[in-house]
Design a protein around this motif. Structure first.
Motif, short mmCIF file in Angstrom:
data_model
loop_
_atom_site.label_atom_id
_atom_site.label_comp_id
_atom_site.label_asym_id
_atom_site.label_seq_id
_atom_site.Cartn_x
_atom_site.Cartn_y
_atom_site.Cartn_z
N PHE A 122 0.83 -1.21 0.00
CA PHE A 122 0.00 0.00 0.00
C PHE A 122 0.86 1.26 0.00
O PHE A 122 0.61 2.20 -0.76
N LEU A 123 1.89 1.29 0.87
CA LEU A 123 2.77 2.46 0.95
C LEU A 123 3.47 2.71 -0.39
O LEU A 123 3.55 3.85 -0.85
N CYS A 124 3.97 1.65 -1.02
CA CYS A 124 4.65 1.79 -2.31
C CYS A 124 3.69 2.26 -3.38
O CYS A 124 4.02 3.15 -4.19
N GLY A 125 2.48 1.68 -3.41
CA GLY A 125 1.49 2.08 -4.40
C GLY A 125 1.05 3.51 -4.22
O GLY A 125 0.90 4.26 -5.20
N MET A 130 1.53 6.51 -6.89
CA MET A 130 0.38 7.28 -7.38
C MET A 130 0.60 8.77 -7.16
O MET A 130 0.25 9.59 -8.01
N ARG A 131 1.20 9.12 -6.03
CA ARG A 131 1.47 10.53 -5.74
C ARG A 131 2.48 11.10 -6.73
O ARG A 131 2.31 12.23 -7.23
N VAL A 178 -4.11 -0.25 -8.69
CA VAL A 178 -4.61 -1.55 -8.27
C VAL A 178 -3.88 -2.02 -7.02
O VAL A 178 -4.50 -2.48 -6.05
N LEU A 179 -2.56 -1.91 -7.01
CA LEU A 179 -1.78 -2.34 -5.86
C LEU A 179 -2.08 -1.52 -4.63
O LEU A 179 -2.17 -2.05 -3.52
N PHE A 239 11.72 -7.40 1.64
CA PHE A 239 11.30 -8.29 0.56
C PHE A 239 9.93 -7.87 0.02
O PHE A 239 9.60 -8.17 -1.13
N SER A 240 9.15 -7.15 0.83
CA SER A 240 7.86 -6.66 0.34
C SER A 240 8.03 -5.58 -0.72
O SER A 240 7.24 -5.51 -1.67
N VAL A 241 9.05 -4.73 -0.56
CA VAL A 241 9.34 -3.73 -1.60
C VAL A 241 9.72 -4.42 -2.90
O VAL A 241 9.25 -4.05 -3.99
#
Length: 273
Positions: A57-60, A64-65, A194-195, A236-238
């Motif tokens: 969510f943070l990456c998405g 988007m920003r 979407v992410l 690893f999530s990034v």
């Protein structure tokens, strides 16, 4: 566009970039994820899933920003998609407590078959017998490729097999649902959109499960004792976010089945790594 960069107009070059990005980022993802399960006493798959979806969510949101993107799909579709995404991720993480990586690859490599089957049902695609045969040969090749290590280090716990089989079917439905409702529609969504929103709702699902089961106390206590766990999971999530971004772009521009073929090759590379 992918990660804010415009893709070439040449389909072959675009496919190579997306496939290469998915394969490369998956290497680091697999290595770090497996390392977390090797930390003494770590058995908190729900905690891992919450941290993973929150990082997505943070990456998405950040992407988007940066790109000035906005939400196009309905909240209803995001609710359904996030339920599929979270369920598949949670079942896969839970299965890792019962299966080793080689065993997991054997089962997950067969996912192209249900992806093709559900694409016929959900998207309305049609495949020739040659395409079905090619998919079967690909699956057989990957299974034979990994059987040696499975035999040397077996991990066929019945519960793990059921969990990974359920995750496989959910992932197949999810990929085709994404293709039909987010990318093959009148106003298609971006991959970062979407992410971002699917992960936001998925994090909510995860928190309800984590707090409802009471597992959060032991998970937080363990992460405080082994301080490397949370940075490793978010790290690893990034990489996972990057990999999923490339895969979603493959679905968007080429289709769910083509993306699943790349994911099957990704499993082999992760295994060899």
């Amino acid at each position: 566009r992918i990660l804010g960069f415009r893709l070439p107009e040449n389909d072959l070059v675009t496919f190579a970039i997306l496939a290469g990005g998915a394969l490369g980022s998956a290497l680091g993802f697999a290595a770090l994820q497996e390392a977390v399960f090797l930390v003494e006493g770590f058995r908190f798959s729900a905690w891992m899933t919450v941290l993973t979806t929150f990082t997505y969510f943070l990456c998405g949101a950040a992407e988007m920003r940066l790109t000035g993107d906005s939400r196009k799909a309905s909240w209803r579709n995001y609710g359904i998609l996030s339920l599929f995404t979270y369920s598949g991720m949670a079942l896969t993480n839970l299965a890792l407590g019962y299966l080793n990586y080689a065993t997991r690859i054997v089962f997950k490599s067969a996912k192209i078959i249900p992806v093709m089957a559900f694409s016929v049902i959900i998207v309305g695609k049609k495949y020739s017998w040659k395409e079905w045969l090619s998919a079967a040969i690909l699956v057989l090749g990957i299974v034979l490729f990994t059987l040696g290590d499975v035999a040397a280090s077996p991990a066929f716990a019945p519960v793990g097999v059921l969990l990974i089989a359920a995750a496989l079917c959910i992932d197949a439905i999810c990929a085709n649902f994404e293709e039909k409702n987010f990318f093959r529609c009148e106003n298609p969504s971006s991959t970062q959109e979407v992410l971002c929103f699917a992960s936001l709702i998925g994090t909510g699902y995860g928190l309800v499960s984590l707090f409802g089961s009471g597992a959060w106390k032991a998970a937080v206590a363990h992460s405080m004792q082994y301080v490397q766990v949370v940075p490793m999971i978010m790290g690893f999530s990034v990489l996972g976010y990057l990999s999923v971004s490339f895969i979603l772009s493959l679905i968007k521009y080429f289709g769910a089945t083509e993306a699943e073929i790349v994911k099957s090759l990704r499993k082999v590379r992760c295994f060899r790594w």
